[in-house]
Structures are given as C-alpha cells and as structure tokens.
Design an enzyme around this catalytic site. Structure first.
Site, mmCIF file in Angstrom:
data_model
loop_
_atom_site.group_PDB
_atom_site.id
_atom_site.type_symbol
_atom_site.label_atom_id
_atom_site.label_comp_id
_atom_site.label_asym_id
_atom_site.label_seq_id
_atom_site.Cartn_x
_atom_site.Cartn_y
_atom_site.Cartn_z
ATOM 1 C CG ASP A 1 -1.842 1.138 1.343
ATOM 2 O OD1 ASP A 1 -1.686 2.117 0.571
ATOM 3 O OD2 ASP A 1 -2.761 1.067 2.173
ATOM 4 C CG ASP B 1 -8.056 1.135 -8.125
ATOM 5 O OD1 ASP B 1 -8.128 0.882 -9.344
ATOM 6 O OD2 ASP B 1 -7.395 0.446 -7.331
ATOM 7 C CE LYS C 1 -20.160 -1.146 -3.421
ATOM 8 N NZ LYS C 1 -19.893 -2.459 -2.891
ATOM 9 C CG ASP D 1 -11.219 6.135 -16.917
ATOM 10 O OD1 ASP D 1 -10.458 6.041 -15.929
ATOM 11 O OD2 ASP D 1 -12.225 5.411 -17.067
ATOM 12 C CB THR E 1 -0.632 3.657 -17.831
ATOM 13 O OG1 THR E 1 -1.996 3.976 -18.095
ATOM 14 C CG2 THR E 1 0.062 4.825 -17.173
ATOM 15 C CG HIS E 2 -0.756 -2.123 -19.113
ATOM 16 N ND1 HIS E 2 0.291 -2.281 -18.240
ATOM 17 C CD2 HIS E 2 -0.485 -2.922 -20.166
ATOM 18 C CE1 HIS E 2 1.156 -3.136 -18.742
ATOM 19 N NE2 HIS E 2 0.713 -3.536 -19.906
ATOM 20 C CG PHE E 3 -6.014 0.992 -16.436
ATOM 21 C CD1 PHE E 3 -5.125 0.046 -15.929
ATOM 22 C CD2 PHE E 3 -7.361 0.814 -16.208
ATOM 23 C CE1 PHE E 3 -5.588 -1.047 -15.213
ATOM 24 C CE2 PHE E 3 -7.832 -0.275 -15.494
ATOM 25 C CZ PHE E 3 -6.947 -1.201 -14.985
ATOM 26 C CD GLU E 4 -2.696 7.810 -22.130
ATOM 27 O OE1 GLU E 4 -1.884 7.958 -21.214
ATOM 28 O OE2 GLU E 4 -2.813 8.584 -23.081
#
Ligand SMILES: C[S@@+](CC[C@H](N)C(=O)[O-])C[C@H]1O[C@@H](n2cnc3c(N)ncnc32)[C@H](O)[C@@H]1O
Length: 205
Positions: free
Chosen positions: A90, A112, A116, A148, A184-187
């Site tokens: 962490d 992330d 919630k 995003d 990045t991967h997420f981009e």
C-alpha cells in the site's frame, strides 16, 4: 526468493514488509540520479517505457497487487532495464519510508476511483495527499495525474488546486500527446475504447 516463471525478480521487486525500513536511493540504484515515483503502477508499462526513454532517471513503482507488480518487474528484468524498482505494498504504508524531497516527480495514472461513497476515503488523491507531495517532492518537482473518471478529476482539480504548495502547469497539447506512446496500460485500454481522458500537471512550489 521472488521467482516468477523461473525468473528471479528479487533484485528489483519485493513486498513492502521485506524491503528497507528507510529507502536510500543512492545505494538502491547505485547512483544519485533523480527518482520518480509511479503510484499504483499496475503492470508497469509506464515504468518500462519511461525507464528506457530516460536512462538518467531512476523509477520506483508501487502497487499493492503482488501479481500485477511482479508481472511488471519480470518485463523490466527480461529487457535488462536497471533503473526501475517495484514494491508490492500500500503506497500509504511506504510514504514515510522515503526521505523528504526524494522524488523529483510523482505520477498518478488512472488511480482506482472507489465508486462507493463509503470507500471514497481510500482514493489516492485526497486532502492528505497534499502532505505527501509537500514532503516528498522538492521545490520545482512535478506531480502528474490522469484519469478517465470525470467526477474524480473534478475532485483532483479541487483538492490539488487548493494546495498552496502546487502550481498547475499548462495542459499538454493533446495532439503532441497522441503522437507519443500510451502512458500506461489503462490509458491504452481507455483510448482504444474511445473514452475521454483528463490530465493535469503541477509544479511543487
Ligand atoms: C486502475 S489501475 C491503474 C494502473 C496503472 N497506473 C495504469 O494506468 O495502467 C490502479 C492500480 O492502483 C493500484 N492501487 C490502488 N490503490 C493503491 C494503493 N493504496 N497502493 C498501491 N497501489 C494501489 C491497484 O492495485 C491498481 O493496479
């Protein structure tokens, strides 16, 4: 020994509780190059690309996913890249182990969103994060964020925009950005899906 598919990654990857109590980057990397931090580095595409592009910079990635971060480490090792270290932990546990002013840049890409309401306090960009930037980034250093999630970006703008220790830099020209590698991967994933991406960069003042 941290072995992954036969590869011993223990020289560049470890779990936080087995790593140093206090990080001495000069001895960790064997040089006194500036160090940049990738928070939530996932499978480490940003580290892999940037470390090759900028061999005069050291990179440290943190991700609490053991499997993703080890995958990243394996790729780094297979390519003989020696300016990256990755810690599975962490981030908030590791921050106190880094010396003041030790990060010339902090990168937070696609953190992330913790949708919630009761989980929102776990978000990386939250008021306490300002204290982390104040302590770890020297004057003139950089904080760079991307997401995003439009709502989370608004929060980022609000939290970071109120910090007297940060000055927002002009946005990167999207055309210039599109000609370069995905960060990045997420981009990559989100751009291929055609999603909007928000970014901001700040100088530590
Ligand atoms: C959506 S992914 C983005 C990964 C990478 N930055 C990218 O853009 O491809 C978010 C990552 O942050 C990691 N993460 C979330 N909170 C974290 C924390 N407090 N400390 C370390 N890693 C964290 C998750 O395990 C996940 O790999």
């Amino acid at each position: 020994m941290a072995k992954l598919r036969g590869l011993d990654v223990s020289t560049i990857w470890w779990e936080g509780n087995t790593g140093p109590e206090r990080y001495d980057f000069a001895s960790l990397f064997g040089n006194d190059h500036p160090v940049e931090l990738d928070l939530g580095c996932g499978k480490g595409l940003f580290l892999y690309n940037q470390a090759r592009l900028r061999p005069g910079v050291n990179f440290i990635g943190i991700d609490w996913s053991r499997s993703f971060s080890r995958m990243g480490a394996e790729r780094i090792l297979r390519h003989g890249i020696n300016n990256v270290r990755i810690v599975a932990d962490d981030s908030w546990t590791l921050f106190p182990r880094f010396n003041p002013g030790s990060m010339s840049a902090i990168h937070v890409y696609f953190p992330d969103p913790w949708w919630k309401t009761r989980h929102r306090k776990r978000r990386m960009i939250r008021p306490e994060f300002i204290g982390v930037c104040e302590r770890l980034i020297p004057i003139g250093g950089l904080l760079s964020v991307a997401t995003d999630v439009g709502d989370y970006f608004k929060v980022m703008e609000q939290v970071l925009g109120q910090a007297t220790i940060l000055r927002r830099l002009p946005d990167i020209d999207p055309d210039v950005d599109l000609r370069s590698d995905y960060l990045t991967h997420f981009e990559r994933k989100y751009r291929l899906e055609g999603r909007s991406i928000w970014r901001a960069r700040f100088e530590r003042i």
